[in-house]
Design an enzyme around this catalytic site. Structure first.
Site: not given
Length: 297
Positions: A14, A69, A134
């Site tokens: 991304l 992340a 997660y």
């Protein structure tokens, strides 16, 4: 006035695409995790301060888009502390320093915050209930961001693939060259999302938030439509000119993993459109465009 974007996690799929679609008359800084460790509060403080000063000194409107992340879903089950540091404490730090310098924050999150047992597309307001480490850490990250800074927005997405980094599309293409058949789970449903389309959507949202909105602070952004992992794999085969019948349906229980996968993780784009943002195209159209552009595999 043009935008300036700071994108922590800028070397992921991304992040790379945020650079590719960033405002031509603006500025995009996309540091890697090594260049900007979101778990280091001092580094975050310095990065946001420097970025805000640079942007405003250049006549630009700053926005932070957090793409950093811990996304190793199975590994998070045994290293939840590490996942928590990146997915929860890091975003809270970003929100704190964005608030200090009055910089809007867009925080990218995931379908894994939901339990995955739904039967219709999840709305942003639906009850969460993550079933994995997660998902738990990402949910806490959302909560801390929203509680820390009123000019922050959470954007949940799902099943992301792109040109950079590892992802499902690349794995299927690689295995197609070495195996006669592939067995792929056919009892998990979601929306494949091309990272380039997601990046374009985030830039559109950034343009909106610098003018004060939207009022809704949690939004969903995926390519439209839904399929199973098996259906997705068959579509990849078709795009590569291969026989999709080589992809065989399987059950989740055939491939036991440390982290529980959502059986249903389709995210509704209704709220995204209601705030005036253009919908992301159908996932099948996006996959065709990605392969045609040689973005994947």
């Amino acid at each position: 006035m043009a935008l300036a974007l700071l994108v922590p996690g800028g070397r992921g799929q991304l992040g790379h695409d945020m650079v590719a679609v960033g405002p031509a008359d603006g500025l995009v800084r996309a540091p890697s995790s090594a260049e900007l460790d979101v778990t280091d509060d001092t580094a975050v403080a310095d990065a946001v301060a420097d970025f805000a000063a640079l942007a405003r000194g250049s006549g630009l409107r700053p926005v932070v888009v957090n793409a950093a992340a811990h996304t190793a879903v199975d590994a998070a089950e045994t290293e939840e502390d590490r996942a928590f540091a990146i997915n929860a404490r890091g975003p809270a730090s970003l929100a704190r320093w964005c608030a200090e310098h009055d910089v809007p924050l867009l925080h990218v999150s995931t379908d894994y915050v939901f339990p995955g047992d739904g039967t219709r597309p999840y709305e942003p307001s639906d009850e969460t209930g993550p079933r994995s480490a997660y998902g738990r850490t990402k949910l806490v990250g959302e909560q801390r961001v929203l509680a820390t800074w009123e000019r922050s927005w959470v954007v949940r997405t799902a099943w992301v693939y792109g040109q950079h980094g590892s992802n499902f599309v690349k794995t299927v293409a690689r295995l197609a060259g070495s195996r006669d058949t592939l067995s792929v789970v056919d009892d998990q449903v979601g929306s494949p999302t091309w990272s380039l389309d997601l990046a374009r959507g985030l830039v559109s949202l950034a343009s909106l938030v610098v003018d004060g909105g939207p009022a809704r602070r949690v939004l969903h952004a995926t390519n439209d439509g839904e399929t199973t992992w098996c259906g997705f794999a068959r579509a990849v085969f078709e795009e590569l000119g291969l026989d999709p019948a080589r992809v065989l349906p399987a059950k989740t229980d055939d491939f036991p993993r440390p982290a529980r996968r959502p059986a249903y993780s389709v995210l509704s784009g209704k709220a995204w459109e209601e705030v005036g943002l253009p919908p992301l195209r159908h996932w099948r159209e996006a996959l065709s465009a990605a392969v045609a552009a040689r973005a994947v595999p």
